[in-house]
Design an enzyme around this catalytic site. Sequence first.
Site, PDB file in Angstrom:
ATOM      1  CG  ASP A  83      -0.184   0.056   2.537  1.00 47.82           C
ATOM      2  OD1 ASP A  83       0.860  -0.606   2.658  1.00 47.82           O
ATOM      3  OD2 ASP A  83      -0.628   0.776   3.455  1.00 47.82           O
ATOM      4  CD  GLU A  89       4.257   0.543   6.810  1.00 49.44           C
ATOM      5  OE1 GLU A  89       5.155   0.759   7.614  1.00 49.44           O
ATOM      6  OE2 GLU A  89       3.769   1.467   6.109  1.00 49.44           O
TER       7      GLU A  89
HETATM    8 ZN   LIG Z   1       6.771   2.459   3.947  1.00 52.96          ZN
END
Ligand SMILES: [Zn+2]
Length: 366
Positions: free
Chosen positions: A76, A137
């Site tokens: 992401d 993340e």
């Molecule tokens: Zn990163």
Amino acid sequence: MKSSYACQTFLELVNIDCVSKEEEAVSKVIQQKLTELGISFQEDKAGKSIGGNAGNLYVYLPGTLPGSVFFSAHMDRVIGGKGIRPHVEQDRITSSGDTILAADDLSGVAGVLDGLRRIRESDLPHKGVEVLFTVAEEIGLLGSKHFDYSRIRSKEGYLFDGDGRLGTIVKSAPSQAVLEIEVFGKAAHAGCEPEKGINAIIGLSRILASIRDGRLDTESTANFSYIQGGKSSTNIVCDYAYCKGETRSKHHENMLDYIAYFHRHAKEAVGDLNVVVNTKDTLVCEAFDFDRDTAVVKNAIRVCGDMGIPCEVVDSGGCMDANIFNVHGMETVGMGTGMEEVHTFSEYQWLEDLHRIGEMIERITR
Ligand SMILES: [Zn+2]
């Protein structure tokens, strides 16, 4: 050089619109690349657990040498990463200036894929290789938190998600927690009977005006960044106010001490104002901090030396998936990928570093 496998893969991934919890299209391209390399993979159920459209991708490549090594990167990117038009220049790749570049962390993803390709195409002996491409993340390490670590066999890991040049080794990252305050007052007509009201904004102001924040000590910080509440009508006494912030420390215990202080202070600071104060803390991650002579740090330094690139061992102020991997018993350091000015529209990627991440990965497995 510009048309290397890593560079082509990077550009292909960058061109796909994506944000956290919407990694499916990026994941599909990674899956296709793995299939082309003849490498099998598994997608876990993390997407379902966190309300996203893709799970973490796990890869295991058996080795011809004993032991195995773990590599990771996240799929992401932060918001502002749709409609990216990358520009390949002489020594770097930039965005068009109106979006991020998403080198954080597609440089890591492309580099790890290139590493897998090199290991696959080489006849040299190598250790077993485990790879985890994580989701979400950027919104609290959600993918790595939802992975099932019982299948992991490696004791040593390298997370290609550090900013700065290839050769940067992140040996520590802090603990972090989100802090929230709710203040409940009492509404009343502000003109007719204000004495019947209790202003929640005043309560919250008392708390924030006197709380310790900013740099708490050399290794700890706190920041209250968001407030909400109040009425747009000035004739009502405000009955609710909310605030959100965070705290970090290189030492987990110090952070826990601050959190205890935060809860206590919020209750005490309102004094004789008859408001109700609710406070909440949510752990984001636990700190890790390696000595320079830890095996994983020494290995990283050795490989930089073998590659002839300058090596810099640094401490990070930000949390990363490595925080989670370390809690699960894998000694994992962060590795710079050559991404710079991440999370901004000025973000760029060093081309030379992008080309050499795969070589670094290959060398680590030897
Ligand atoms: Zn990163």
